[in-house]
Scaffold this active site. Sequence first.
Site, mmCIF file in Angstrom:
data_model
loop_
_atom_site.group_PDB
_atom_site.id
_atom_site.type_symbol
_atom_site.label_atom_id
_atom_site.label_comp_id
_atom_site.label_asym_id
_atom_site.label_seq_id
_atom_site.Cartn_x
_atom_site.Cartn_y
_atom_site.Cartn_z
ATOM 1 N N ASP A 8 -6.083 4.538 0.208
ATOM 2 C CA ASP A 8 -4.944 4.479 1.129
ATOM 3 C C ASP A 8 -4.969 5.747 1.977
ATOM 4 O OD1 ASP A 8 -4.295 2.172 -0.157
ATOM 5 O OD2 ASP A 8 -2.344 2.845 -0.909
ATOM 6 N N ASP A 127 3.071 -9.120 0.290
ATOM 7 C CA ASP A 127 3.691 -8.061 -0.502
ATOM 8 C C ASP A 127 5.124 -8.466 -0.795
ATOM 9 O OD1 ASP A 127 1.306 -6.694 0.063
ATOM 10 O OD2 ASP A 127 2.154 -5.895 1.914
#
Length: 236
Positions: A8, A127
């Site tokens: 990330d 998500d």
Amino acid sequence: MEILPAIDLKNGFAVRLKKGEMNSAKIYSDKPWELAEKFADLGAKWLHIVDLDGAFAGEAKNAKTIEKIVKSTNLKIEVGGGIRDEERIKFYKNSGVSRFILGSAALKNPEFVKQMAKKYKIAVGIDAKNGFVATEGWAEVSNIKACELAKIYADAGVEAIICTDISKDGMLSGVNVKFSEEIAKSSGIKTIASGGVKDLSDIKALKQSGKIYGVIVGKAYYEGSIDLKEAFLIAK
């Protein structure tokens, strides 16, 4: 079952967040391309990269870093975070990225996603907070159930669905196997579980399920709670 180590990116650094909260970022490397090389040495075939700044801003913010990572490794790479138009997909494709993750667009612009799936290798990122789809770097929660969104893409030609239980993400509290199975069942699409992987028991549980195509491993590796080499052996 594929294991996809995760990088990330925030301001060019490799970081991990807790539950997607930007102010919880912990830096693990200022040279993320070296992490990619390490993952390849450990046996990875795929790498999962998220441009966190891009996810919140709706545009690519770590493009140069991503290009450098792609050039440093032979791994197949999927990228998400801030991809809202075809130009960005073309840019990443020309950089050598293999698969493109569309998250917010999957909820807000399904026709665009379906069109892109005809031309490119697309993964839909779903998500969820308490079962409902969250977008814009998880800052917005919709009233659409994750499984309902998954169904929309059942025959759209997308290559995979990456499902994240936000309540688990970055918490090392164990992966939500049931949620991942529900997404796989709703869509009939290869499903990649994400969020909460803490140790090898999670890899075993997902493998035993028989319904999950892959799993993303992030914080568990960075915090040393999972032996990736062993995880690859279990997943085979």
